[in-house]
Each structure stands twice: as C-alpha cells, then as structure tokens.
Scaffold this motif. Structure first.
Motif, PDB file in Angstrom:
ATOM      1  N   LEU A 167       0.858  -1.249  -0.053  1.00  0.00           N
ATOM      2  CA  LEU A 167       0.221   0.066  -0.156  1.00  0.00           C
ATOM      3  C   LEU A 167       0.970   1.229   0.068  1.00  0.00           C
ATOM      4  CD1 LEU A 167      -2.816   1.283   0.547  1.00  0.00           C
ATOM      5  CD2 LEU A 167      -2.174   1.331   2.983  1.00  0.00           C
ATOM      6  N   LEU A 168       1.899   1.073   0.753  1.00  0.00           N
ATOM      7  CA  LEU A 168       2.887   2.327   0.732  1.00  0.00           C
ATOM      8  C   LEU A 168       3.637   2.551  -0.448  1.00  0.00           C
ATOM      9  CD1 LEU A 168       4.219   2.065   4.304  1.00  0.00           C
ATOM     10  CD2 LEU A 168       2.343   3.504   3.736  1.00  0.00           C
ATOM     11  N   PHE A 169       4.141   1.523  -1.200  1.00  0.00           N
ATOM     12  CA  PHE A 169       4.829   1.817  -2.421  1.00  0.00           C
ATOM     13  C   PHE A 169       3.779   2.047  -3.240  1.00  0.00           C
ATOM     14  CE2 PHE A 169       8.273  -1.060  -0.952  1.00  0.00           C
ATOM     15  CZ  PHE A 169       9.175  -0.103  -1.322  1.00  0.00           C
ATOM     16  N   LEU A 170       2.549   1.646  -3.514  1.00  0.00           N
ATOM     17  CA  LEU A 170       1.437   2.194  -4.347  1.00  0.00           C
ATOM     18  C   LEU A 170       1.148   3.765  -4.348  1.00  0.00           C
ATOM     19  CD1 LEU A 170      -0.186   1.389  -6.787  1.00  0.00           C
ATOM     20  CD2 LEU A 170      -1.838   0.735  -5.180  1.00  0.00           C
ATOM     21  N   ASN A 171       0.926   4.014  -3.070  1.00  0.00           N
ATOM     22  CA  ASN A 171       0.841   5.370  -2.552  1.00  0.00           C
ATOM     23  C   ASN A 171       1.854   6.305  -3.145  1.00  0.00           C
ATOM     24  OD1 ASN A 171      -0.580   7.490  -1.673  1.00  0.00           O
ATOM     25  ND2 ASN A 171      -0.027   7.286   0.437  1.00  0.00           N
ATOM     26  N   ILE A 172       3.099   5.888  -2.874  1.00  0.00           N
ATOM     27  CA  ILE A 172       4.455   6.650  -3.307  1.00  0.00           C
ATOM     28  C   ILE A 172       4.337   6.788  -4.722  1.00  0.00           C
ATOM     29  CG2 ILE A 172       6.895   6.597  -3.227  1.00  0.00           C
ATOM     30  CD1 ILE A 172       6.717   5.808  -0.368  1.00  0.00           C
ATOM     31  N   PHE A 173       4.147   5.590  -5.274  1.00  0.00           N
ATOM     32  CA  PHE A 173       4.116   5.530  -6.886  1.00  0.00           C
ATOM     33  C   PHE A 173       3.106   6.474  -7.370  1.00  0.00           C
ATOM     34  CE2 PHE A 173       2.787   3.929 -10.904  1.00  0.00           C
ATOM     35  CZ  PHE A 173       3.900   3.609 -11.556  1.00  0.00           C
ATOM     36  N   VAL A 174       1.959   6.862  -6.957  1.00  0.00           N
ATOM     37  CA  VAL A 174       0.751   7.592  -7.197  1.00  0.00           C
ATOM     38  C   VAL A 174       1.382   8.979  -6.976  1.00  0.00           C
ATOM     39  CG1 VAL A 174      -1.246   8.473  -6.877  1.00  0.00           C
ATOM     40  CG2 VAL A 174      -1.042   6.059  -7.092  1.00  0.00           C
ATOM     41  N   ILE A 175       1.998   9.246  -5.899  1.00  0.00           N
ATOM     42  CA  ILE A 175       2.574  10.845  -5.664  1.00  0.00           C
ATOM     43  C   ILE A 175       3.585  10.876  -6.688  1.00  0.00           C
ATOM     44  CG2 ILE A 175       3.591  11.961  -3.935  1.00  0.00           C
ATOM     45  CD1 ILE A 175       2.195  10.286  -1.880  1.00  0.00           C
ATOM     46  N   THR A 176       4.381  10.044  -7.007  1.00  0.00           N
ATOM     47  CA  THR A 176       5.650  10.585  -7.956  1.00  0.00           C
ATOM     48  C   THR A 176       4.789  10.797  -9.330  1.00  0.00           C
ATOM     49  OG1 THR A 176       7.033   8.853  -6.821  1.00  0.00           O
ATOM     50  CG2 THR A 176       7.704   9.765  -8.911  1.00  0.00           C
ATOM     51  N   LEU A 177       3.764   9.867  -9.720  1.00  0.00           N
ATOM     52  CA  LEU A 177       3.328  10.186 -10.856  1.00  0.00           C
ATOM     53  C   LEU A 177       2.474  11.784 -10.821  1.00  0.00           C
ATOM     54  CD1 LEU A 177       2.763   8.893 -13.653  1.00  0.00           C
ATOM     55  CD2 LEU A 177       0.453   8.269 -12.639  1.00  0.00           C
ATOM     56  N   ILE A 178       2.022  12.122  -9.749  1.00  0.00           N
ATOM     57  CA  ILE A 178       1.517  13.435  -9.614  1.00  0.00           C
ATOM     58  C   ILE A 178       2.436  14.480  -9.660  1.00  0.00           C
ATOM     59  CG2 ILE A 178       0.318  15.055  -8.066  1.00  0.00           C
ATOM     60  CD1 ILE A 178      -1.337  12.572  -7.174  1.00  0.00           C
ATOM     61  N   PHE A 179       3.834  14.210  -9.126  1.00  0.00           N
ATOM     62  CA  PHE A 179       4.678  15.178  -9.203  1.00  0.00           C
ATOM     63  C   PHE A 179       5.352  15.122 -10.687  1.00  0.00           C
ATOM     64  CE2 PHE A 179       5.614  15.278  -4.582  1.00  0.00           C
ATOM     65  CZ  PHE A 179       5.596  16.545  -4.404  1.00  0.00           C
ATOM     66  N   LEU A 180       5.340  14.027 -11.213  1.00  0.00           N
ATOM     67  CA  LEU A 180       5.857  14.089 -12.580  1.00  0.00           C
ATOM     68  C   LEU A 180       4.800  15.054 -13.714  1.00  0.00           C
ATOM     69  CD1 LEU A 180       7.902  13.106 -14.922  1.00  0.00           C
ATOM     70  CD2 LEU A 180       6.195  11.155 -15.276  1.00  0.00           C
ATOM     71  N   LEU A 181       3.542  15.028 -13.368  1.00  0.00           N
ATOM     72  CA  LEU A 181       2.768  15.722 -14.183  1.00  0.00           C
ATOM     73  C   LEU A 181       2.947  17.206 -13.582  1.00  0.00           C
ATOM     74  CD1 LEU A 181      -0.607  13.605 -13.972  1.00  0.00           C
ATOM     75  CD2 LEU A 181       1.111  13.720 -15.839  1.00  0.00           C
ATOM     76  N   ILE A 182       2.859  17.420 -12.425  1.00  0.00           N
ATOM     77  CA  ILE A 182       3.367  18.907 -12.094  1.00  0.00           C
ATOM     78  C   ILE A 182       4.537  19.127 -12.733  1.00  0.00           C
ATOM     79  CG2 ILE A 182       4.004  20.544 -10.075  1.00  0.00           C
ATOM     80  CD1 ILE A 182       2.175  18.607  -8.354  1.00  0.00           C
ATOM     81  N   PHE A 183       5.569  18.765 -12.722  1.00  0.00           N
ATOM     82  CA  PHE A 183       6.865  19.164 -13.344  1.00  0.00           C
ATOM     83  C   PHE A 183       6.794  19.276 -14.886  1.00  0.00           C
ATOM     84  CE2 PHE A 183       9.070  16.927  -9.473  1.00  0.00           C
ATOM     85  CZ  PHE A 183       8.979  18.178  -8.582  1.00  0.00           C
ATOM     86  N   ILE A 184       5.937  18.461 -15.373  1.00  0.00           N
ATOM     87  CA  ILE A 184       5.922  18.747 -17.038  1.00  0.00           C
ATOM     88  C   ILE A 184       4.906  19.893 -17.226  1.00  0.00           C
ATOM     89  CG2 ILE A 184       4.405  17.618 -18.906  1.00  0.00           C
ATOM     90  CD1 ILE A 184       5.399  15.046 -17.736  1.00  0.00           C
ATOM     91  N   ARG A 185       4.015  20.159 -16.179  1.00  0.00           N
ATOM     92  CA  ARG A 185       3.309  21.521 -16.512  1.00  0.00           C
ATOM     93  C   ARG A 185       4.320  22.745 -16.202  1.00  0.00           C
ATOM     94  NH1 ARG A 185       1.487  25.104 -18.563  1.00  0.00           N
ATOM     95  NH2 ARG A 185      -0.184  26.224 -17.979  1.00  0.00           N
ATOM     96  N   LEU A 186       5.073  22.876 -15.005  1.00  0.00           N
ATOM     97  CA  LEU A 186       5.906  23.651 -15.070  1.00  0.00           C
ATOM     98  C   LEU A 186       7.036  23.968 -16.026  1.00  0.00           C
ATOM     99  CD1 LEU A 186       7.091  22.877 -11.213  1.00  0.00           C
ATOM    100  CD2 LEU A 186       5.844  25.183 -12.064  1.00  0.00           C
ATOM    101  N   TYR A 187       7.482  22.903 -16.785  1.00  0.00           N
ATOM    102  CA  TYR A 187       8.115  22.825 -17.911  1.00  0.00           C
ATOM    103  C   TYR A 187       7.539  23.578 -19.220  1.00  0.00           C
ATOM    104  CZ  TYR A 187      11.378  21.530 -21.717  1.00  0.00           C
ATOM    105  OH  TYR A 187      12.313  21.760 -22.515  1.00  0.00           O
ATOM    106  N   LEU A 188       6.407  23.028 -19.446  1.00  0.00           N
ATOM    107  CA  LEU A 188       5.814  23.642 -20.633  1.00  0.00           C
ATOM    108  C   LEU A 188       5.255  25.132 -20.432  1.00  0.00           C
ATOM    109  CD1 LEU A 188       2.987  20.876 -21.219  1.00  0.00           C
ATOM    110  CD2 LEU A 188       5.050  21.330 -22.406  1.00  0.00           C
ATOM    111  N   GLY A 189       5.128  25.453 -19.214  1.00  0.00           N
ATOM    112  CA  GLY A 189       4.686  27.157 -19.090  1.00  0.00           C
ATOM    113  C   GLY A 189       6.029  27.763 -19.186  1.00  0.00           C
ATOM    114  N   TRP A 190       7.269  27.607 -18.433  1.00  0.00           N
ATOM    115  CA  TRP A 190       8.240  28.086 -18.621  1.00  0.00           C
ATOM    116  C   TRP A 190       9.020  28.218 -19.970  1.00  0.00           C
ATOM    117  CZ3 TRP A 190       9.445  32.095 -15.826  1.00  0.00           C
ATOM    118  CH2 TRP A 190       9.095  31.957 -14.554  1.00  0.00           C
ATOM    119  N   SER A 191       8.789  26.900 -20.737  1.00  0.00           N
ATOM    120  CA  SER A 191       9.465  26.749 -22.011  1.00  0.00           C
ATOM    121  C   SER A 191       8.608  27.706 -23.104  1.00  0.00           C
ATOM    122  CB  SER A 191       9.334  25.531 -22.396  1.00  0.00           C
ATOM    123  OG  SER A 191       8.129  24.712 -22.653  1.00  0.00           O
ATOM    124  N   TYR A 192       7.329  27.772 -22.916  1.00  0.00           N
ATOM    125  CA  TYR A 192       6.497  28.669 -23.586  1.00  0.00           C
ATOM    126  C   TYR A 192       6.999  30.001 -23.579  1.00  0.00           C
ATOM    127  CZ  TYR A 192       2.408  31.581 -25.165  1.00  0.00           C
ATOM    128  OH  TYR A 192       1.637  32.544 -25.826  1.00  0.00           O
TER     129      TYR A 192
END
Length: 166
Positions: free
Chosen positions: A71-96
């Motif tokens: 359960l803890l590993f799955l929770n951490i996996f989901v959080i890392t996926l959320i962080f990846l999406l957040i970082f991609i959004r940050l990258y797209l905004g700054w690169s634009y």
C-alpha cells in the motif's frame, strides 16, 4: 515593465515580458524560482500532504487484503506520478515564455483568434528579452528538467520494487 504602445502594439497580457512577470509571481510557477533549499522543502511538504491525503483513496481503490508495505509503495508511486505531471506543467509554462522571449517576432491577437498579427521586436527589446531568458528562465527550466528526470527515475525504481514485491 511593459513596453509602451508606441514601441509595441502587442496587448499588455500578451507581451512576452509581462507573461514572464506573471509566471514569476504566480503561485504555481513561482515554485521553480525559489532557492534550492526552499524548493526541496516545498516539494517535501507537498509530498507529505499528498501522502496523507491519498492513503484513503488508494485504500478505497485496491482490495483491503493488500499488505501495508505494498500500500505504501503504491501510494508513493501515485504521488511520484502526480509530481511528474506537476513538473511537466511547470516545464511547459516556462518553455512557452522562454520561446516567446527569445523569438525575434511575437504573434499576438488583438480581439480574437481570427485577427492574428506579427510584431517584430526592436534590437533593444530583443536583447533585453534574451538576457532575461539566458539568466533567469533557463535556470528555472534546468531545475524543472532535473526534477522531471528524477521523477522518471523514481517511477522506474518504484515500479521495479513494486513488481518484485508482488
């Protein structure tokens, strides 16, 4: 910090320099402008908040027979996926914004999608914009790229660990 109407016909909100300042002062995009220590503390605080908030969600999605460490590993996996999406959004905004600042021409719309115009920057405006890109925006982009890279590596490691546990 806007360029006067005589020099620049682009509406205020569409001027690259004003887009940069609005990103820099926005709540979400200002994360990447923090010092490295504050940036890491912010990410850690968000991680803890998401970890606590997502435990009930992960519990409701998967069966109750799963062990605690899975359960803890799955929770951490989901959080890392959320962080990846957040970082991609940050990258797209700054690169634009970086692309609009570094470009010698700026496409803008006066009143709608059907009347696009093109403005050629003067050399003074172009030099100023490019200095901002090279000394301000590129370090933010580099930090976000590293964050994306680390998130991807963590996702792969977490996937391997989770598949070994099963």
């Amino acid at each position: 910090m806007c360029v006067s109407k005589k020099i620049c016909p682009v509406p205020f909100d569409q001027q690259p320099l004003n887009e940069y300042f609005s990103l820099r002062t926005s709540w979400f995009f200002s994360w990447s402008t923090l010092t490295l220590n504050k940036y890491l503390i912010k990410i850690f605080n968000i991680f803890i908040l998401l970890f606590i908030a997502l435990i009930p969600l992960v519990l409701s999605i998967i069966s109750s027979k799963i062990s605690l460490y899975k359960l803890l590993f799955l929770n951490i996996f989901v959080i890392t996926l959320i962080f990846l999406l957040i970082f991609i959004r940050l990258y797209l905004g700054w690169s634009y914004v970086a692309k609009r600042l570094i470009s010698a021409t700026v496409f803008y719309e006066e009143s709608g999608w059907y009347d696009g115009q093109l403005w050629v920057k003067s050399s003074e405006v172009l030099i100023k914009d490019r200095l901002i890109v090279f000394y301000e925006v590129i370090p933010f982009l580099r930090r976000v790229k590293y964050s994306i890279f680390i998130s991807l590596i963590l996702l792969l490691i977490e996937k391997l660990i989770y598949s070994l546990i099963l």
